[in-house]
Design a protein around this motif. Structure first.
Motif, PDB file in Angstrom:
ATOM      1  N   PRO A 105      21.919  50.430  53.234  1.00  0.00           N
ATOM      2  CA  PRO A 105      22.140  51.606  54.077  1.00  0.00           C
ATOM      3  C   PRO A 105      21.846  52.908  53.349  1.00  0.00           C
ATOM      4  N   VAL A 106      21.286  53.840  54.073  1.00  0.00           N
ATOM      5  CA  VAL A 106      21.147  55.196  53.569  1.00  0.00           C
ATOM      6  C   VAL A 106      22.346  55.986  54.081  1.00  0.00           C
ATOM      7  N   THR A 107      22.519  57.183  53.565  1.00  0.00           N
ATOM      8  CA  THR A 107      23.685  57.984  53.938  1.00  0.00           C
ATOM      9  C   THR A 107      23.246  59.300  54.553  1.00  0.00           C
ATOM     10  N   VAL A 108      23.860  59.625  55.681  1.00  0.00           N
ATOM     11  CA  VAL A 108      23.663  60.916  56.327  1.00  0.00           C
ATOM     12  C   VAL A 108      24.991  61.662  56.220  1.00  0.00           C
ATOM     13  N   TYR A 109      24.947  62.865  55.705  1.00  0.00           N
ATOM     14  CA  TYR A 109      26.161  63.648  55.503  1.00  0.00           C
ATOM     15  C   TYR A 109      26.305  64.687  56.611  1.00  0.00           C
ATOM     16  N   GLY A 110      27.427  64.633  57.312  1.00  0.00           N
ATOM     17  CA  GLY A 110      27.694  65.625  58.341  1.00  0.00           C
ATOM     18  C   GLY A 110      28.232  64.997  59.611  1.00  0.00           C
ATOM     19  N   PRO A 111      28.751  65.818  60.537  1.00  0.00           N
ATOM     20  CA  PRO A 111      29.339  65.310  61.768  1.00  0.00           C
ATOM     21  C   PRO A 111      28.294  65.068  62.853  1.00  0.00           C
ATOM     22  N   MET A 112      28.502  64.046  63.655  1.00  0.00           N
ATOM     23  CA  MET A 112      27.562  63.724  64.726  1.00  0.00           C
ATOM     24  C   MET A 112      27.513  64.808  65.794  1.00  0.00           C
ATOM     25  N   ILE A 113      28.518  65.664  65.855  1.00  0.00           N
ATOM     26  CA  ILE A 113      28.523  66.754  66.819  1.00  0.00           C
ATOM     27  C   ILE A 113      27.366  67.716  66.565  1.00  0.00           C
ATOM     28  N   SER A 114      26.897  67.780  65.333  1.00  0.00           N
ATOM     29  CA  SER A 114      25.798  68.678  64.979  1.00  0.00           C
ATOM     30  C   SER A 114      24.491  68.163  65.568  1.00  0.00           C
ATOM     31  N   PRO A 115      23.747  68.996  66.307  1.00  0.00           N
ATOM     32  CA  PRO A 115      22.446  68.563  66.826  1.00  0.00           C
ATOM     33  C   PRO A 115      21.497  68.114  65.722  1.00  0.00           C
TER      34      PRO A 115
ATOM     35  N   GLU B 277      28.513  59.904  56.464  1.00  0.00           N
ATOM     36  CA  GLU B 277      29.568  60.309  55.536  1.00  0.00           C
ATOM     37  C   GLU B 277      30.150  61.648  55.993  1.00  0.00           C
ATOM     38  N   PRO B 278      31.426  61.675  56.370  1.00  0.00           N
ATOM     39  CA  PRO B 278      32.028  62.942  56.807  1.00  0.00           C
ATOM     40  C   PRO B 278      32.012  63.972  55.683  1.00  0.00           C
ATOM     41  N   VAL B 279      31.788  65.213  56.064  1.00  0.00           N
ATOM     42  CA  VAL B 279      31.899  66.321  55.126  1.00  0.00           C
ATOM     43  C   VAL B 279      33.193  67.032  55.479  1.00  0.00           C
ATOM     44  N   ASP B 280      34.213  66.866  54.653  1.00  0.00           N
ATOM     45  CA  ASP B 280      35.545  67.381  54.962  1.00  0.00           C
ATOM     46  C   ASP B 280      35.607  68.873  54.695  1.00  0.00           C
TER      47      ASP B 280
ATOM     48  N   GLU C 236      34.448  70.654  51.066  1.00  0.00           N
ATOM     49  CA  GLU C 236      33.443  69.754  50.501  1.00  0.00           C
ATOM     50  C   GLU C 236      32.017  70.254  50.727  1.00  0.00           C
ATOM     51  N   HIS C 237      31.801  71.021  51.789  1.00  0.00           N
ATOM     52  CA  HIS C 237      30.454  71.530  52.070  1.00  0.00           C
ATOM     53  C   HIS C 237      30.020  72.570  51.040  1.00  0.00           C
ATOM     54  N   LYS C 238      30.994  73.124  50.299  1.00  0.00           N
ATOM     55  CA  LYS C 238      30.681  74.103  49.263  1.00  0.00           C
ATOM     56  C   LYS C 238      30.952  73.556  47.856  1.00  0.00           C
ATOM     57  N   SER C 239      31.278  72.285  47.773  1.00  0.00           N
ATOM     58  CA  SER C 239      31.575  71.678  46.475  1.00  0.00           C
ATOM     59  C   SER C 239      30.288  71.502  45.668  1.00  0.00           C
TER      60      SER C 239
ATOM     61  N   HIS D 211      44.129  74.473  61.148  1.00  0.00           N
ATOM     62  CA  HIS D 211      43.407  73.404  60.454  1.00  0.00           C
ATOM     63  C   HIS D 211      41.942  73.763  60.237  1.00  0.00           C
ATOM     64  N   TYR D 212      41.297  74.271  61.282  1.00  0.00           N
ATOM     65  CA  TYR D 212      39.881  74.602  61.170  1.00  0.00           C
ATOM     66  C   TYR D 212      39.665  75.847  60.302  1.00  0.00           C
ATOM     67  N   ILE D 213      40.588  76.798  60.367  1.00  0.00           N
ATOM     68  CA  ILE D 213      40.435  78.003  59.559  1.00  0.00           C
ATOM     69  C   ILE D 213      40.502  77.672  58.075  1.00  0.00           C
ATOM     70  N   VAL D 214      41.456  76.848  57.680  1.00  0.00           N
ATOM     71  CA  VAL D 214      41.587  76.529  56.257  1.00  0.00           C
ATOM     72  C   VAL D 214      40.483  75.594  55.781  1.00  0.00           C
ATOM     73  N   SER D 215      39.602  75.180  56.688  1.00  0.00           N
ATOM     74  CA  SER D 215      38.465  74.354  56.275  1.00  0.00           C
ATOM     75  C   SER D 215      37.426  75.184  55.517  1.00  0.00           C
ATOM     76  N   SER D 216      37.534  76.515  55.609  1.00  0.00           N
ATOM     77  CA  SER D 216      36.634  77.374  54.845  1.00  0.00           C
ATOM     78  C   SER D 216      37.418  78.064  53.734  1.00  0.00           C
ATOM     79  N   GLU D 217      36.741  78.356  52.660  1.00  0.00           N
ATOM     80  CA  GLU D 217      37.402  79.000  51.522  1.00  0.00           C
ATOM     81  C   GLU D 217      37.950  80.369  51.918  1.00  0.00           C
ATOM     82  N   ARG D 218      37.165  81.103  52.695  1.00  0.00           N
ATOM     83  CA  ARG D 218      37.596  82.437  53.118  1.00  0.00           C
ATOM     84  C   ARG D 218      38.808  82.352  54.034  1.00  0.00           C
ATOM     85  N   GLY D 219      38.773  81.431  54.980  1.00  0.00           N
ATOM     86  CA  GLY D 219      39.883  81.279  55.902  1.00  0.00           C
ATOM     87  C   GLY D 219      41.135  80.764  55.220  1.00  0.00           C
ATOM     88  N   ARG D 220      40.952  79.880  54.245  1.00  0.00           N
ATOM     89  CA  ARG D 220      42.097  79.290  53.553  1.00  0.00           C
ATOM     90  C   ARG D 220      42.939  80.370  52.866  1.00  0.00           C
TER      91      ARG D 220
END
Length: 427
Positions: free
Chosen positions: A4-14, A33-36, A41-44, A385-394
């Motif tokens: 298997p190969v890996t795709v990173y990101g949510p399926m909601i994204s077009p 692979e979910p990006v939490d 994690e998207h900025k890690s 929950h969604y706000i703290v998902s970003s460094e600025r919002g956290r």
């Protein structure tokens, strides 16, 4: 069969959906692979090695990593040429001429179709989903642009079965995510269905088993849905969760929540009772069902009044700026859409004022309405929950000692952890 190969990101994204559809066409095993975002994690550093802009999707196989969805699709077609649909990028015997016929329409999609169609989907499907008002001026401006593109498409598809000729190819596939959003999730389906040739084309490409599988994998989880699910888990109720067309997850209960609005709003049905506002649903659940957390809505008029004042504060003071921040800090990056920094700054200032009040109250009480977790706290969880998902919002939360302590406590509840798991599955 290849590993298997890996795709990173949510399926909601077009963009993620585009890559998934390509892999399914090519019959290449893959894992998503979910990006939490809640953990940044998207900025890690590890993710930025895969995607230097901190956006989705990113792609990795045993040979390389690739970012940008169309580049990923081209790579998949070349690297896995002998798997699945072998003509997705053209027939070998057609050589450079056949590939050029496909490439020009991929470029047309990226440069002419994607910008207006994604802007419209953003305003008509995703903005309401995140509790943000639709900017009709933006819709009208981009609809005028899209109409011109679709007029060209209509004429071309009157002479060709697919964009690059008589066979389905990557030229068609790249158009599918945004088209699906506009046809199935907005009131603009007529832009496609009222054009004879485009309607015929869409009926054919959307009926492909690969795309049907992508649709099954997609399921955006709105903050309204998360709010109601948390309440149901707190009340220890059995329920049935149904997602029209895209998702169906059955639980035990005879009552059910039916998600039928394409913009992500939740509809609750219990017997003959139907409610469509998430906060009203939570109030109903608390008063109608004594099971589970018996103090969620208070045990008397005084406690309920205290809870109600904070529910109103959440809806009127906390929700508007926090919804705007959720949209731009957490959701826009998933869609590879530029963030509006002016909107972020404006709503950040508004939310800071609200959280300053909260911090003072929480210096005296463990929770907003007193010393017990209630619906007043629960209602704040989804947007927080969604706000703290970003460094600025956290920083808005962690920079306030009492708010930070409060959020840590409420987000650590087992019921909310269950909802977060649901959100990740749905995404």
């Amino acid at each position: 069969m290849a590993a298997p190969v890996t795709v990173y990101g949510p399926m909601i994204s077009p963009a993620v959906a585009r890559v998934a559809a390509c892999l399914l066409e090519k019959d290449v095993p893959f894992q998503v692979e979910p990006v939490d975002m809640s953990k940044g994690e998207h900025k890690s550093p590890s993710f930025l090695k895969l995607q230097p802009f901190g956006q989705v999707p990113a792609f990795k196989d045993s040979l390389t990593t690739v970012f940008e969805s169309r580049a990923i699709c081209r790579y998949i077609c070349d690297q896995y040429a002998d798997s699945g649909n072998k003509t997705l990028m053209g027939r070998k015997e057609d050589g450079a001429v056949g590939r050029a016929a496909i490439e020009k329409w991929i470029e047309a999609e990226g440069q002419s179709f994607n910008p207006p169609s994604l802007a419209m989907a953003f305003q008509l499907a995703f903005a309401p989903f995140m509790g943000r008002a639709t900017d009709m001026a933006v819709v009208e401006q981009n609809e005028a642009k899209l109409v011109k593109v679709l007029d060209v498409y209509e004429q071309w598809l009157g002479e060709n079965q697919y964009f690059a000729g008589d066979e389905f190819s990557l030229a068609d596939l790249v158009h599918m995510p945004n088209t699906d959003l506009l046809v199935c999730k907005t009131n603009k389906a007529g832009l496609f269905t009222e054009r004879k040739n485009l309607a015929r084309w869409w009926d054919e490409v959307s009926a492909r088993s690969s795309w049907k599988k992508v649709v099954e994998l997609q399921n955006p989880a709105s903050t309204d849905v998360a709010r109601v699910l948390t309440c149901l888990f707190e009340k220890d109720l059995e329920f049935e969760l149904v997602r029209i067309d895209t998702f169906k997850r059955e639980h035990k209960l005879p009552e059910f929540i039916k998600l039928r609005d394409p913009n992500g709003q939740v509809t609750f049905k219990h017997g003959d009772k139907i409610i469509v506002d998430s906060r009203a649903i939570c109030r109903y659940i608390c008063t109608q069902f004594p099971e589970g957390n018996k103090t969620l809505y208070g045990t008397g008029s005084l406690e309920r009044a205290s809870i109600e004042q904070w529910l109103q504060a959440e809806a009127q003071n906390f929700s508007p700026p926090s919804s705007a921040l959720v949209f731009h800090l957490a959701f826009a990056p998933h869609l590879n859409i530029p963030q509006d920094h002016a909107v972020i700054a404006e709503n950040e200032k508004k939310l800071q004022q609200v959280l300053n009040v909260y911090d003072e109250i929480l210096s005296k009480n463990e929770y907003l309405a007193g010393d017990e977790f209630t619906l007043a706290d629960l209602s704040h969880l989804p947007n927080s929950h969604y706000i703290v998902s970003s460094e600025r919002g956290r920083k808005l939360f962690t920079g306030r000692r009492n708010v930070a302590r409060w959020y840590h406590e409420i987000s650590s509840r087992e019921t909310w952890k269950q909802v977060v798991k649901c959100i990740r599955v749905m995404a």
